[in-house]
Design an enzyme around this catalytic site. Structure first.
Site, short mmCIF file in Angstrom:
data_model
loop_
_atom_site.label_atom_id
_atom_site.label_comp_id
_atom_site.label_asym_id
_atom_site.label_seq_id
_atom_site.Cartn_x
_atom_site.Cartn_y
_atom_site.Cartn_z
N ARG A 150 -6.36 12.20 -5.44
CA ARG A 150 -7.64 11.53 -5.24
C ARG A 150 -8.78 12.56 -5.25
O ARG A 150 -9.85 12.30 -5.82
CB ARG A 150 -7.63 10.76 -3.93
CG ARG A 150 -8.85 9.89 -3.73
CD ARG A 150 -8.69 9.14 -2.42
NE ARG A 150 -9.78 8.30 -2.06
CZ ARG A 150 -11.04 8.66 -1.87
NH1 ARG A 150 -11.41 9.89 -2.11
NH2 ARG A 150 -11.93 7.77 -1.47
N ARG A 166 0.83 -1.22 0.00
CA ARG A 166 0.00 0.00 0.00
C ARG A 166 0.86 1.26 0.00
O ARG A 166 0.51 2.24 0.68
CB ARG A 166 -0.95 0.01 1.20
CG ARG A 166 -1.91 -1.16 1.27
CD ARG A 166 -3.08 -0.97 0.30
NE ARG A 166 -4.20 -1.81 0.66
CZ ARG A 166 -5.38 -1.36 1.07
NH1 ARG A 166 -5.61 -0.08 1.16
NH2 ARG A 166 -6.33 -2.20 1.37
N TYR A 206 -15.62 -10.53 0.35
CA TYR A 206 -16.30 -9.27 0.03
C TYR A 206 -17.56 -9.51 -0.81
O TYR A 206 -18.56 -8.82 -0.64
CB TYR A 206 -15.33 -8.33 -0.72
CG TYR A 206 -14.22 -7.82 0.16
CD1 TYR A 206 -14.41 -6.72 0.99
CD2 TYR A 206 -12.97 -8.44 0.17
CE1 TYR A 206 -13.40 -6.25 1.81
CE2 TYR A 206 -11.94 -7.98 0.99
CZ TYR A 206 -12.17 -6.88 1.81
OH TYR A 206 -11.16 -6.42 2.62
N ARG A 257 -3.12 7.14 1.42
CA ARG A 257 -3.51 8.36 2.15
C ARG A 257 -2.48 8.93 3.11
O ARG A 257 -2.67 10.04 3.60
CB ARG A 257 -4.83 8.09 2.89
CG ARG A 257 -6.01 8.08 1.95
CD ARG A 257 -7.27 7.59 2.64
NE ARG A 257 -7.17 6.18 2.95
CZ ARG A 257 -8.16 5.43 3.43
NH1 ARG A 257 -9.32 5.98 3.68
NH2 ARG A 257 -7.98 4.15 3.65
N ASP A 282 -7.24 -1.81 -7.23
CA ASP A 282 -7.73 -2.46 -6.02
C ASP A 282 -8.08 -3.90 -6.33
O ASP A 282 -8.40 -4.23 -7.49
CB ASP A 282 -8.95 -1.72 -5.46
CG ASP A 282 -9.20 -2.15 -4.01
OD1 ASP A 282 -8.50 -1.64 -3.13
OD2 ASP A 282 -10.05 -3.02 -3.78
O1 1CP Z 1 -0.07 -0.95 -2.67
C1 1CP Z 1 -0.42 -0.01 -3.41
O2 1CP Z 1 0.03 1.12 -3.34
C2 1CP Z 1 -1.38 -0.34 -4.54
C3 1CP Z 1 -2.76 -0.12 -4.34
C4 1CP Z 1 -3.68 -1.05 -3.57
C5 1CP Z 1 -3.63 -2.44 -3.27
C6 1CP Z 1 -2.52 -3.40 -3.55
C7 1CP Z 1 -4.90 -0.57 -3.07
C8 1CP Z 1 -5.37 0.83 -3.16
N1 1CP Z 1 -5.62 -1.64 -2.57
C9 1CP Z 1 -4.86 -2.78 -2.66
C10 1CP Z 1 -5.25 -4.13 -2.27
C11 1CP Z 1 -6.40 -4.35 -1.38
N2 1CP Z 1 -7.64 -3.74 -1.38
C12 1CP Z 1 -6.45 -5.37 -0.39
C13 1CP Z 1 -5.34 -6.37 -0.16
C14 1CP Z 1 -4.18 -5.81 0.55
C15 1CP Z 1 -4.38 -5.51 2.02
O3 1CP Z 1 -4.78 -6.42 2.76
O4 1CP Z 1 -4.06 -4.39 2.42
C16 1CP Z 1 -7.71 -5.33 0.22
C17 1CP Z 1 -8.22 -6.22 1.35
C18 1CP Z 1 -8.47 -4.28 -0.40
C19 1CP Z 1 -9.89 -3.93 -0.14
C20 1CP Z 1 -10.08 -2.49 0.15
N3 1CP Z 1 -9.77 -1.48 -0.72
C21 1CP Z 1 -10.60 -1.90 1.32
C22 1CP Z 1 -11.19 -2.63 2.50
C23 1CP Z 1 -10.21 -3.13 3.48
C24 1CP Z 1 -10.94 -3.87 4.60
O5 1CP Z 1 -10.55 -3.69 5.74
O6 1CP Z 1 -11.89 -4.64 4.33
C25 1CP Z 1 -10.55 -0.51 1.15
C26 1CP Z 1 -10.97 0.57 2.12
C27 1CP Z 1 -10.01 -0.27 -0.14
C28 1CP Z 1 -9.81 1.06 -0.80
C29 1CP Z 1 -8.42 1.39 -1.18
N4 1CP Z 1 -7.66 0.65 -2.05
C30 1CP Z 1 -6.43 1.27 -2.25
C31 1CP Z 1 -6.45 2.48 -1.46
C32 1CP Z 1 -5.31 3.48 -1.41
C33 1CP Z 1 -7.67 2.53 -0.79
C34 1CP Z 1 -8.17 3.67 0.09
C35 1CP Z 1 -9.14 4.44 -0.70
C36 1CP Z 1 -9.12 5.90 -0.50
O7 1CP Z 1 -8.29 6.62 -1.08
O8 1CP Z 1 -10.04 6.36 0.20
#
Ligand code: 1CP
Length: 354
Positions: free
Chosen positions: A40, A27, A154, A31, A77
């Site tokens: 964003r 990640r 999900y 943010r 994502d």
């Molecule tokens: O790593 C990076 O920089 C690349 C971007 C990336 C990746 C690899 C994002 C951007 N999401 C992910 C993978 C992802 N998404 C996972 C697997 C990795 C992990 O466990 O961290 C999961 C579970 C998600 C699902 C997801 N996407 C959630 C829910 C998490 C939960 O607790 O259930 C959320 C809130 C997101 C949104 C998201 N995706 C990425 C970002 C930066 C964000 C935040 C969105 C924002 O800007 O508000």
């Protein structure tokens, strides 16, 4: 074969010699970076950011401008795949993901289409191609997907979950429905990751964020089996170079042996695992990625350095280690912390590679 100025991330995944230990952060775009928040806001909402190749490329490159990272990861994502299967993904302001049409029956599973990645997910492939062009061969680009089990949580729960009651009910009351769902998602993920590889992803990682909530046998049957199917279906060489595959199960430390036996190139570790033990167990088969607790980035630069040195010494000499956090970076860490982390890894790891 396109040349890379810095290929130590790919070399370490293949356990080939490197000059120092490579590092990237799960990640790493997100943010905690003020410039991410600005881009964003410009995009409007999260999915619009993912769908705009130029902006997705911009946020992919932002962390690389600040830190000496050894890899870039596609900005997208894991939930783009179920969205492309017709579930209707949205992110409300300040909320987690929501699906308009969650999976609640066998017929819903039977009716799920398998998306063509160059059609429904073309925006992701456009982002991959744009990022490769803009990286100009500096560092490799990582593509990724969720694991079938993690995506299914999900899809069945309709969003994030803490107790996973709906999917566990399906798992125990209607296991064949869940197996059919996982099989279809695995099929979709194979097509999706192979399309990312053809578009220019130089390695791929599968995030199994929720595999660790499963009982022992259930993990093997409902999560690992389908990641294994994906590993078997992936393109493993492209543009004259191997395309390494990393599997990461959060809470997966109990199954390192079985994960390593899927034929993947590397296993991602969370912070509960001791790297020396993991290396002794599976280091002759796979590379290891990890595994500092992301919360250490709240500490002083000196404390971060100390933790980096301990983890480097746990792994010891030789290649086969990609340094990372044990899970995604927290959104409120100081922007200076990743610099202390990355620089300490490059500096203190060099003697282990002499
Ligand atoms: O790593 C990076 O920089 C690349 C971007 C990336 C990746 C690899 C994002 C951007 N999401 C992910 C993978 C992802 N998404 C996972 C697997 C990795 C992990 O466990 O961290 C999961 C579970 C998600 C699902 C997801 N996407 C959630 C829910 C998490 C939960 O607790 O259930 C959320 C809130 C997101 C949104 C998201 N995706 C990425 C970002 C930066 C964000 C935040 C969105 C924002 O800007 O508000």
């Amino acid at each position: 074969m396109s040349t890379l100025k810095n290929d130590r991330y790919l070399r370490a995944l293949l356990r080939e010699p490197v000059d120092c230990t490579p590092v990237w952060l799960m990640r790493q775009a997100g943010r905690y970076l003020p410039e991410y928040k600005a881009t964003r806001a410009q995009a409007g909402d999260f999915m619009s950011l993912c769908r705009n190749a130029e902006l997705a490329c911009e946020v992919t490159l932002q962390p690389l401008r600040r830190y000496d990272l050894d890899a870039a990861i596609l900005f997208s994502d894991i939930l783009t795949v179920p969205d492309a299967m017709g579930l209707g993904l949205s992110f409300g302001a300040g909320e987690g993901p929501k699906f308009a049409r969650p999976i609640d029956s066998l017929s819903a599973v039977q009716n799920l289409p398998i998306p063509d990645p160059e059609v429904e997910l073309q925006y992701v492939m456009n982002a991959v191609r744009t990022i490769r062009r803009e990286l100009k061969g500096d560092v490799p680009l990582i593509g990724f997907s969720g694991s079938p089990w993690t995506l299914a949580t999900y899809m069945v729960e309709g969003g994030s979950s803490k107790a996973f009651t709906k999917i566990k009910k399906m798992m125990y009351a209607e296991p064949q429905t869940l197996h059919l769902l996982l099989d279809k998602v695995a099929e979709a993920v194979i097509l999706y990751l192979n399309a990312q590889i053809k578009a220019g992803a130089q390695s791929v990682m599968i995030f199994d964020t929720w595999g660790g909530v499963l009982a022992h046998r259930d993990y093997l049957d409902f999560s690992l089996q389908y990641m294994h199917k994906i590993v078997d279906g992936l393109i493993r060489e492209n543009d004259g170079r191997k395309v390494p595959v990393t599997l990461f199960t959060k809470g997966g430390g109990l199954w390192l042996e079985q994960i390593a036996n899927t034929g993947c190139d590397a296993v991602g570790l969370d912070w509960t695992v001791n790297l020396a033990d993991a290396k002794a167990q599976v280091g002759h088969k796979v590379a290891l990625q990890g595994n500092m607790d992301p919360s250490v980035l709240y500490a002083s630069p000196e404390r971060i350095e100390q933790e980096v040195r301990s983890i480097l010494s746990d792994f010891g000499t030789g290649s086969g280690h990609v340094f990372n956090l044990g899970h995604g970076i927290h959104q409120d860490v100081p922007v200076e912390s990743p610099k202390a982390f990355v620089d300490a890894i490059h500096h203190y790891s060099a003697p282990y590679h002499k």
